[in-house]
Design an enzyme around this catalytic site. Structure first.
Site, mmCIF file in Angstrom:
data_model
loop_
_atom_site.group_PDB
_atom_site.id
_atom_site.type_symbol
_atom_site.label_atom_id
_atom_site.label_comp_id
_atom_site.label_asym_id
_atom_site.label_seq_id
_atom_site.Cartn_x
_atom_site.Cartn_y
_atom_site.Cartn_z
ATOM 1 N N HIS A 48 -13.998 -3.729 11.650
ATOM 2 C CA HIS A 48 -13.588 -2.652 11.985
ATOM 3 C C HIS A 48 -14.846 -1.900 12.224
ATOM 4 C CE1 HIS A 48 -8.833 -2.579 9.953
ATOM 5 N NE2 HIS A 48 -9.481 -3.882 10.462
ATOM 6 N N GLU B 79 2.714 -6.501 11.518
ATOM 7 C CA GLU B 79 2.078 -6.470 9.617
ATOM 8 C C GLU B 79 3.050 -5.118 8.590
ATOM 9 O OE1 GLU B 79 -1.117 -3.565 11.185
ATOM 10 O OE2 GLU B 79 -1.121 -2.182 10.107
ATOM 11 N N ASP C 186 -6.176 -3.838 2.152
ATOM 12 C CA ASP C 186 -4.920 -3.104 1.061
ATOM 13 C C ASP C 186 -3.802 -4.654 1.017
ATOM 14 O OD1 ASP C 186 -4.544 -2.050 3.907
ATOM 15 O OD2 ASP C 186 -2.551 -2.141 3.356
ATOM 16 N N HIS D 224 -2.577 -9.932 9.378
ATOM 17 C CA HIS D 224 -3.545 -8.611 9.038
ATOM 18 C C HIS D 224 -4.432 -8.407 7.564
ATOM 19 C CE1 HIS D 224 -1.455 -4.618 7.088
ATOM 20 N NE2 HIS D 224 -2.233 -4.134 7.877
ATOM 21 N N GLU E 162 -3.423 -3.927 19.843
ATOM 22 C CA GLU E 162 -1.730 -4.749 18.375
ATOM 23 C C GLU E 162 -1.110 -2.388 18.496
ATOM 24 O OE1 GLU E 162 -4.466 -4.613 15.163
ATOM 25 O OE2 GLU E 162 -2.688 -3.923 13.718
ATOM 26 N N GLU F 165 -8.739 -10.464 10.913
ATOM 27 C CA GLU F 165 -8.771 -10.095 10.154
ATOM 28 C C GLU F 165 -9.395 -9.894 9.134
ATOM 29 O OE1 GLU F 165 -6.167 -6.499 10.078
ATOM 30 O OE2 GLU F 165 -7.498 -4.539 9.990
ATOM 31 N N ARG G 64 1.099 -10.432 13.435
ATOM 32 C CA ARG G 64 0.325 -9.864 12.910
ATOM 33 C C ARG G 64 0.388 -10.089 11.493
ATOM 34 N NH1 ARG G 64 -4.098 -8.470 12.185
ATOM 35 N NH2 ARG G 64 -4.108 -5.759 11.448
ATOM 36 N N TRP H 186 1.839 7.325 11.704
ATOM 37 C CA TRP H 186 0.257 7.363 11.619
ATOM 38 C C TRP H 186 -0.641 6.591 11.815
ATOM 39 C CZ3 TRP H 186 -2.448 5.140 8.155
ATOM 40 C CH2 TRP H 186 -3.640 5.318 7.907
ATOM 41 N N TYR I 66 -6.226 8.060 12.597
ATOM 42 C CA TYR I 66 -5.914 6.305 11.749
ATOM 43 C C TYR I 66 -7.247 5.987 11.825
ATOM 44 C CZ TYR I 66 -5.907 1.860 10.761
ATOM 45 O OH TYR I 66 -6.362 0.684 11.008
ATOM 46 N N ARG J 136 -12.812 -4.641 16.476
ATOM 47 C CA ARG J 136 -11.725 -3.302 16.799
ATOM 48 C C ARG J 136 -12.734 -2.268 17.111
ATOM 49 N NH1 ARG J 136 -7.675 -1.528 12.014
ATOM 50 N NH2 ARG J 136 -9.076 0.198 11.935
ATOM 51 N N ASP K 96 -5.971 -0.788 18.280
ATOM 52 C CA ASP K 96 -4.957 -0.397 16.910
ATOM 53 C C ASP K 96 -3.959 0.740 17.443
ATOM 54 O OD1 ASP K 96 -4.191 -1.563 13.294
ATOM 55 O OD2 ASP K 96 -3.063 -0.667 15.550
ATOM 56 N N HIS L 179 -0.964 0.932 16.559
ATOM 57 C CA HIS L 179 -0.864 1.785 14.676
ATOM 58 C C HIS L 179 0.618 2.905 15.107
ATOM 59 C CE1 HIS L 179 -1.570 2.742 10.789
ATOM 60 N NE2 HIS L 179 -1.779 2.160 10.945
ATOM 61 N N ASN M 65 0.974 -0.816 -0.115
ATOM 62 C CA ASN M 65 0.030 -0.069 0.059
ATOM 63 C C ASN M 65 0.593 1.615 -0.171
ATOM 64 O OD1 ASN M 65 -2.470 1.445 0.228
ATOM 65 N ND2 ASN M 65 -2.715 1.522 2.263
HETATM 66 C C1 CS2 Z 1 -4.210 -1.878 9.971
HETATM 67 C C2 CS2 Z 1 -4.265 -1.172 8.564
HETATM 68 O O1 CS2 Z 1 -5.404 -2.528 9.601
HETATM 69 C C3 CS2 Z 1 -4.604 -2.569 10.347
HETATM 70 O O2 CS2 Z 1 -4.264 -3.085 11.098
HETATM 71 O O3 CS2 Z 1 -2.401 -1.290 10.420
HETATM 72 O O4 CS2 Z 1 -5.446 -0.638 7.946
HETATM 73 C C4 CS2 Z 1 -3.072 -0.066 7.827
HETATM 74 O O5 CS2 Z 1 -3.197 0.549 8.274
HETATM 75 C C5 CS2 Z 1 -3.071 -0.404 6.593
HETATM 76 O O6 CS2 Z 1 -2.552 -1.925 5.882
HETATM 77 C C6 CS2 Z 1 -1.434 0.314 5.957
HETATM 78 O O7 CS2 Z 1 -1.390 -0.060 4.368
HETATM 79 MG MG MG Z 2 -2.931 -2.381 12.322
#
Ligand code: CS2
Ligand code: MG
Length: 412
Positions: A122, A272, A326, A322, A246, A349, A293, A412, A159, A147, A220, A222, A37
């Site tokens: 999500h 991830e 994407d 993950h 996460e 996920e 992950r 981010w 995010y 989540r 998450d 992140h 991505n």
């Molecule tokens: C995120 C992802 O799904 C998740 O756990 O961390 O959406 C992540 O932001 C994207 O895969 C980034 O491309």
């Molecule tokens: Mg994540």
């Protein structure tokens, strides 16, 4: 079974996807996901310019030898681009081998170890009412694990949360929780860790009060916290019994998780953004995490992720592959076949792809009562309509980034 041709197909129905399609001399085709991505074209070039010429004429049955050849003959090791390219070749070869055997791929990985794969979705909201609506919607869709991501008072965009906020440099652009924004430049968002740490425990208390103690809830982080901030958050969330927290802190420094682990029993999921077993070594041997992950797509394929998960199993660590949008339907299918076969499966996920994506990729998986199953078609159970794919050319898309209020760039 020789590899006769190899195509790298770039398509952007709802978002950019990169797919490797191998065709053998007896007419079988195999697919592999190579989507990275925000840096998709790097993998396209790595495959087209450096890998495809090496594949033509190779015995498609030699999966392990091909993996080792691509990993070692490049000389330069590891990294997201290299390992996504190798992953695509690996998965396409497993797809071919399973089709040649007339079996669904999971049968070649040892057969089913369970009837289905627990999935999580999500839920998000810029505030509690919007979040509750999103949780209810996911419950209605059958999800058994959810989540939780929300906005934070004082932050314009964040995010994982759909919001109509705009951020500097992207006037009027509607944000949604789709990570990559189709835009000529990365979108800038704002961040304030202290505001986030103050706000989040109240969000989980509200969710537990509204939806009860039983449903598995995930969050998450992140990569946005320092280890001591992650420890603080993990500890403050213990009353709400999360399934996992996460990416609580960037884990290039694997030792950072020792500090987090000392302070909290909230289960931790990381990986991830990792791409080889070496990113996990200390995290696994010291049991600093509870879930791996990685996606098949970003970790060198089924052959490599299977080895990582077998290593993790010795330390009672489970999979949490993950699965955002994407990861393409090809990558998701690979994850489901691997997850069905391994003993130490944890959770999968599952963000549903868009309708245009589903028109390009024909899929055989099912999602029933919150459980995924890859289906029993030979191979991965996914086909790609090349003509349909051709309707959606690549579009520049960047992931957003954060700046703190003093202008410092931040994860981010
Ligand atoms: C995120 C992802 O799904 C998740 O756990 O961390 O959406 C992540 O932001 C994207 O895969 C980034 O491309
Ligand atoms: Mg994540």
């Amino acid at each position: 079974m020789k590899i006769q041709s190899a195509e790298v197909i770039v398509t952007s129905p709802d978002r950019n996807f990169v797919t490797l399609k191998l065709t053998t001399d007896d007419g079988l085709t195999g697919l592999g996901d190579a989507t990275l991505n925000g840096r998709e074209l790097s993998v396209v070039s790595y495959l087209r310019d450096h890998v495809v010429p090496l594949l033509i004429g190779r015995d498609a049955h030699q999966i392990e030898d091909t993996w080792q050849f691509l990993y070692r003959s490049a000389y330069w090791r590891r990294g997201p681009v290299t390992m996504a390219a190798i992953a695509a070749v690996d998965v396409a070869l497993w797809d071919l081998k399973a089709k040649a055997a007339g079996m669904p791929l999971y049968q070649l990985l040892g057969g089913a170890s369970r009837t289905g794969l627990l999935a999580y979705g999500h839920a998000s909201g810029k505030d509690i009412p919007e979040l509750f609506d999103s949780v209810r919607s996911h419950l209605e869709q059958g999800y058994q694990a959810i989540r939780i991501q929300t906005g934070v008072p004082g932050l314009k965009a964040i995010y994982g949360v759909a919001s109509n906020a705009t951020a500097a440099g992207n006037t009027g652009k509607r944000y949604d929780h789709e990570p990559a924004q189709r835009a000529p430049l990365p979108a800038e968002e704002d961040w304030d860790t202290r505001a986030y740490l103050r706000h989040l425990p109240g969000v989980f208390e509200a969710v537990r009060n509204e939806f009860g103690a039983d449903i598995p809830l995930l969050h998450d982080g992140h990569h946005r916290m320092t280890p001591i901030q992650a420890a603080k958050l993990g500890k403050s969330l213990e009353p709400y019994d999360l399934f996992w927290l996460e990416d609580c802190t960037p884990a290039e420094n694997q030792a950072a998780l020792r500090l987090v682990r000392q302070h909290t029993t909230t289960p931790l999921a990381i990986g991830e953004v990792f791409n080889t077993v070496w990113d996990y070594q200390g995290l696994i041997t010291e049991q600093l995490i509870d879930y791996v992950r990685s996606a098949v797509t970003h970790t060198g394929g089924i052959s490599a992720l299977r080895k990582i998960l077998d290593f993790a199993a010795q330390y009672q660590i489970k999979s949490g592959m993950h699965g955002p949008t994407d990861i393409s339907p090809v990558g998701m299918a690979a994850a489901m076949h691997l997850g069905l076969a391994i003993h130490n499966f944890g959770i999968q996920e599952y963000m549903k792809h868009g309708a245009l994506t589903d028109s390009v990729f024909q899929q055989s998986f099912t999602f029933t009562d919150g459980m995924l199953h890859p289906g029993d078609q030979p191979g991965l159970g996914v086909s790609l309509d090349v003509d349909e794919a051709g309707k959606y050319p690549y579009q520049t898309a960047y992931l957003p980034y954060n700046r703190l209020h003093d202008g410092t760039v931040h994860d981010w």
